[in-house]
Design a protein around this motif. Structure first.
Motif, short mmCIF file in Angstrom:
data_model
loop_
_atom_site.label_atom_id
_atom_site.label_comp_id
_atom_site.label_asym_id
_atom_site.label_seq_id
_atom_site.Cartn_x
_atom_site.Cartn_y
_atom_site.Cartn_z
N ALA A 98 16.27 4.60 18.04
CA ALA A 98 16.33 4.88 16.60
C ALA A 98 15.68 3.78 15.77
O ALA A 98 15.34 4.01 14.60
N ARG A 99 15.48 2.61 16.36
CA ARG A 99 14.89 1.50 15.61
C ARG A 99 13.44 1.22 16.01
O ARG A 99 12.85 0.25 15.52
N ALA A 100 12.91 2.02 16.90
CA ALA A 100 11.58 1.73 17.44
C ALA A 100 10.51 1.71 16.35
O ALA A 100 9.67 0.80 16.30
N ARG B 210 8.27 -1.54 15.27
CA ARG B 210 6.81 -1.46 15.28
C ARG B 210 6.23 -1.82 13.91
O ARG B 210 5.29 -2.62 13.80
N GLY B 211 6.81 -1.26 12.88
CA GLY B 211 6.32 -1.54 11.53
C GLY B 211 6.53 -2.98 11.12
O GLY B 211 5.66 -3.59 10.48
N ALA B 212 7.68 -3.56 11.48
CA ALA B 212 7.97 -4.95 11.11
C ALA B 212 6.99 -5.91 11.78
O ALA B 212 6.49 -6.85 11.15
N VAL B 213 6.70 -5.68 13.06
CA VAL B 213 5.76 -6.56 13.77
C VAL B 213 4.36 -6.43 13.18
O VAL B 213 3.67 -7.43 12.96
N VAL C 226 0.68 -1.30 19.59
CA VAL C 226 2.03 -1.14 20.12
C VAL C 226 2.10 0.17 20.90
O VAL C 226 1.73 1.23 20.38
N LEU C 227 2.52 0.09 22.14
CA LEU C 227 2.66 1.28 22.95
C LEU C 227 4.04 1.30 23.60
O LEU C 227 4.74 0.29 23.65
#
Length: 390
Positions: free
Chosen positions: A354-356, A360-363, A377-378
């Motif tokens: 649920a946090r993926a 991804r967006g934060a990094v 990101v994969l």
């Protein structure tokens, strides 16, 4: 409709071979890249590791030749030409660039006494090069399994992995351990590979992510590294020197309970290397215990502890990998660490599904703010090892 999946990739590779050579290949073989869940820089110390294979793989379409010529073409090399070599003329240092990996594999097979000759090889890959995902091992292992079939060698997986490692060590000049090649050859779908690098004993450890509502993200920082540049060799030499000073065959033989006393006997520059190897071996053992108990989420803190050791003791991290780890954990990852030899490359993060997207967006945003190139990101899925696919 666009064809997808391994069968479609095999068909495309075979078609490309036919366009290049005017005839169909004898077959298409594939070997995957890998991520290492835990156990970094332990393999050349005869230690333990826990890698898994990725869906991303290198494919080799091949046709046997009886004239002793080895003809190599890579769709990713940027060279619109075929490299032509004679198998009997292969010697370390004589083949530059990407071609040294497949050529070295053939050289290693011949050097081990196997009756092998020439072949036409067409290489295509979706394993990112230089990202710490073992693109070189995937190439070596794909060639190894292709030659195993083409020449009817019947070699077991660990022997193919050792052959590929020898190609990288002695022909390509990278003093790596055997973990990458063992993962590429011996992993199975849905599992991580618990590897003893000394004996090559290995077993499959189920690594279920979906039942726990988890995903494993791979963040390619796009910081490229070349492990043939000497830094990797210096680390290995330091570990071997430390083992010698301690009177041990390898650092694997130093028990955690003996670590404190051993560090007191070592020069200051070697102590951190030893501390990392011993504690990292212990983390592998703990990770296997947690997976066997079905406690996959508890891997998270182990990953983060492993990264701290690689950053502070082994000193193979960099600003981009540190930023990816710190940001992923702050955004909700259960744990994260760099994977691979270091000096750039990729980070893995164990994340609640649920946090993926948020991780991804934060990094990605953290990299933008820091002025770094946008990461790729994969999602990593435990996949099968090398095999003939067409």
């Amino acid at each position: 409709m666009t064809r997808t999946g391994p069968a479609a990739a095999a068909a495309r590779t075979a078609d490309a071979f036919a366009r290049l050579h005017g005839a169909r290949p004898d077959g298409v073989w594939s070997a995957p890249g890998r991520v290492n869940l835990i156990g970094e820089h332990t393999d050349y110390n005869d230690g333990f590791a826990l890698p898994m294979a990725l869906p991303q793989a290198t494919r080799v379409a091949a046709r046997r030749r009886d004239d002793g010529l080895l003809r190599l073409y890579s769709a990713q090399s940027g060279e619109d030409r075929t490299t032509e070599l004679r198998v009997t003329d292969l010697v370390p240092g004589a083949v530059p660039g990407w071609a040294r990996y497949p050529a070295g594999t053939v050289w290693a097979l011949a050097g081990a006494g196997h009756q092998v000759g020439g072949a036409d090889l067409y290489v295509d890959s979706d394993v990112p090069a230089g990202a710490g995902l073992s693109s070189s091992a995937a190439l070596e292992c794909a060639v190894a399994v292709a030659y195993d079939d083409l020449y009817g060698l019947g070699l077991p997986g660990p022997e193919l992995a050792r052959t590929a490692q020898r190609a990288e060590n002695a022909f390509a000049g990278v003093p790596c351990g055997v973990m990458d090649q063992m993962a590429s050859v011996c992993c199975t779908e849905g599992a991580a590979l618990h590897l003893d690098s000394r004996s090559l004993e290995h077993r499959q450890v189920p690594f279920g992510l979906d039942p726990h509502g988890l995903v494993l993200l791979v963040v390619d920082t796009r910081v490229r590294h070349d492990l043939a540049d000497g830094a990797y060799a210096a680390l290995r030499a330091g570990c071997e020197r430390a083992a010698g000073l301690l009177g041990l065959p390898a650092l694997r033989d130093l028990a955690p309970g003996e670590l404190g006393a051993a560090l007191d006997r070592l020069p200051a520059e070697l102590a951190p290397l030893v501390r990392h190897v011993v504690t990292e071996n212990a983390r592998v053992t703990e990770a296997v215990r947690l997976l066997a108990a079905g406690d996959t989420p508890a891997l998270g803190p182990l990953l983060t502890a492993g990264h701290a050791s690689l950053r502070e003791d082994y000193r193979v991290s960099c600003a981009e990998t540190d930023l990816a780890v710190d940001t992923a954990v702050a955004a909700g990852a259960l744990g994260a660490r760099m994977t691979g030899g270091g000096f750039g490359g990729s980070v893995i993060a164990l994340v609640p599904a649920a946090r993926a997207d948020g991780v991804r967006g934060a990094v990605t945003e953290a990299f933008r703010r820091a002025g770094h190139r946008a990461p790729a990101v994969l999602r990593a899925v435990p996949s099968a090892g090398a095999a003939r696919i067409a």
